[in-house]
Design a protein around this motif. Structure first.
Motif, PDB file in Angstrom:
ATOM      1  N   GLY A  71       2.033  -0.289  -2.652  1.00  0.00           N
ATOM      2  CA  GLY A  71       1.411  -1.754  -3.031  1.00  0.00           C
ATOM      3  C   GLY A  71      -0.079  -1.740  -3.464  1.00  0.00           C
ATOM      4  O   GLY A  71      -0.770  -0.330  -3.132  1.00  0.00           O
ATOM      5  N   SER A  89       7.400  -7.039  -0.715  1.00  0.00           N
ATOM      6  CA  SER A  89       8.782  -5.585  -1.459  1.00  0.00           C
ATOM      7  C   SER A  89       9.965  -6.207  -1.579  1.00  0.00           C
ATOM      8  O   SER A  89      10.375  -7.519  -0.661  1.00  0.00           O
ATOM      9  N   GLN A  91       4.764  -6.709   4.791  1.00  0.00           N
ATOM     10  CA  GLN A  91       5.264  -6.359   3.826  1.00  0.00           C
ATOM     11  C   GLN A  91       6.047  -5.035   4.179  1.00  0.00           C
ATOM     12  O   GLN A  91       7.010  -4.652   3.353  1.00  0.00           O
ATOM     13  N   CYS A 124       6.784  -2.377  -4.482  1.00  0.00           N
ATOM     14  CA  CYS A 124       5.717  -2.811  -4.112  1.00  0.00           C
ATOM     15  C   CYS A 124       4.584  -3.908  -4.683  1.00  0.00           C
ATOM     16  O   CYS A 124       4.311  -2.915  -5.943  1.00  0.00           O
ATOM     17  N   THR A 127       8.708   2.932   4.995  1.00  0.00           N
ATOM     18  CA  THR A 127       7.517   1.785   4.888  1.00  0.00           C
ATOM     19  C   THR A 127       6.230   2.610   5.578  1.00  0.00           C
ATOM     20  O   THR A 127       6.298   3.267   6.425  1.00  0.00           O
TER      21      THR A 127
END
Length: 392
Positions: free
Chosen positions: A112, A168, A135, A163, A127
């Motif tokens: 992302g 997400s 997120q 992402c 993550t």
């Protein structure tokens, strides 16, 4: 390669094509992997010392994730929020292995703006990076400098993560889709338009009876493709249209197999190799004309210059686009300020332009292109070739 003179065509004997990786565009955070902190307006051929056997790349705001065919992970570029997963907040200008995953096999990843997601072969989701909007999906708004397993999906067998800017999406067993992070433009796909952000996964509304096979996220946009080739999109409206709070099916007779999202536009690839676009590739304020439409159908256009040319793959950055044709050529268009089009200048382009990769042999047609916000990567994969000598 076998040498030949001008009177004889080249001959090949079970020859292994060399894997090559090029990068160009914005590079001041080290995201080009060149060891130089500068923009590059032309493709730069990278050393493959640490990039052998790439299975996929994921490009974000200013960082890159590479997966090897053995399931190992390397990252580089901007690391100010921990998005590289190295346990620190440092930038890295060369690919560096993520040691956290030494005992895992990672099969898919997404980058992302300042966070990253990783899917293991056992269906777990990890993550790291900025969590300021939730997120990362850990139930808080904390950032993480090393990958952390998302507990919600421990027994749910994750298939894919996507992402976006600050949100997400996750596709998991049962063809269900969850979202978490910023939701102020509807990109989480929950029914309430009052949802500004969530820090735990919530199921996207309206896809319960859809067999989703692919998801995509970028900017404040979200999308999914079903097994029968339908496209569903939600989040920020294109071309000034209203935000979409829950997934809407694009009314089209076309069947889609790939979608790539930018900040203000999207590319769609049909099963027949045609490229269509939604929204503005170049979002110039003076040219931006809000459209009052009830559906996305009126915004769907065919990308020019691909008539009678089959496209195999598409990619989208913040405001630039790229495509790989059946002949292995890469074409780019859109915003060019940082050289992300790879054409030798910072000029914008309103139609697809051919990118020159020097003397690269395109016979394999095994080209892949990947776009970050303002930069681009091309990968030519290894392939075994076999043919017989031919005389002219």
């Amino acid at each position: 390669m076998v040498k030949h003179d001008g009177n004889q065509a080249p001959a090949y004997e079970e020859e292994e094509e060399e894997e090559r990786v090029w990068s160009w565009g914005a590079g001041t955070d080290g995201q080009l992997g060149t060891a130089k902190l500068q923009d590059e307006h032309l493709p730069q051929l990278l050393s493959l010392t640490s990039l052998a056997s790439i299975s996929m790349l994921a490009c974000g705001g200013a960082h890159v994730i590479a997966l090897t065919s053995g399931g190992k992970v390397l990252t580089w570029g901007r690391g100010n929020s921990g998005q590289l997963g190295h346990g620190d907040i440092l930038n890295t200008c060369l690919p560096k292995p993520v040691s956290f995953f030494d005992d895992y096999v990672i099969t898919q990843a997404s980058a992302g703006w300042s966070h990253s997601g990783f899917v293991s072969d056992s269906g777990c989701l990890f993550t790291c990076g900025s969590g300021s909007f939730g997120q990362l999906g850990h139930g808080d708004n904390m950032s993480q400098t090393s990958p952390v397993k998302v507990s919600y999906f421990v027994d749910k067998s994750v298939k894919m993560v996507a992402c976006g800017m600050r949100h997400s999406l996750v596709l998991f067993a049962g063809n269900q889709v969850c979202g978490f992070g910023s939701g102020k433009r509807g990109q989480l796909g929950v029914s309430s338009d009052r949802t500004k952000s969530v820090n735990l996964p919530c199921v996207v509304s309206g896809l319960e009876d859809v067999e989703v096979v692919r998801i995509a996220a970028n900017g404040d946009h979200s999308a999914a493709i079903s097994a029968d080739g339908q496209l569903f999109s939600w989040g920020r409206g294109f071309c000034g249209g209203p935000d979409i709070q829950t997934p809407q099916c694009l009314p089209s007779s076309q069947s889609f197999r790939e979608v790539a999202l930018g900040w203000n536009h999207a590319l769609l690839l049909t099963v027949d190799g045609e490229v269509l676009k939604l929204g503005n590739t170049l979002n110039k304020q003076s040219e931006k004309q809000p459209l009052q439409v009830d559906s996305s159908e009126a915004l769907l256009e065919k990308v020019p210059d691909f008539d009678e040319v089959k496209v195999l793959q598409i990619a989208v950055g913040a405001e630039h686009s790229a495509a790989v044709t059946e002949s292995g050529e890469i074409k780019t268009w859109g915003w060019g300020e940082h050289g992300q089009l790879g054409l030798g200048s910072s000029n914008d382009q309103t139609s697809p332009q051919l990118v020159s990769l020097g003397n690269s042999d395109l016979r394999t047609k095994e080209m892949k292109v990947y776009c970050g916000s303002g930069f681009t990567y091309a990968v030519r994969r290894k392939q075994q070739l076999s043919s017989s000598p031919t005389s002219t």
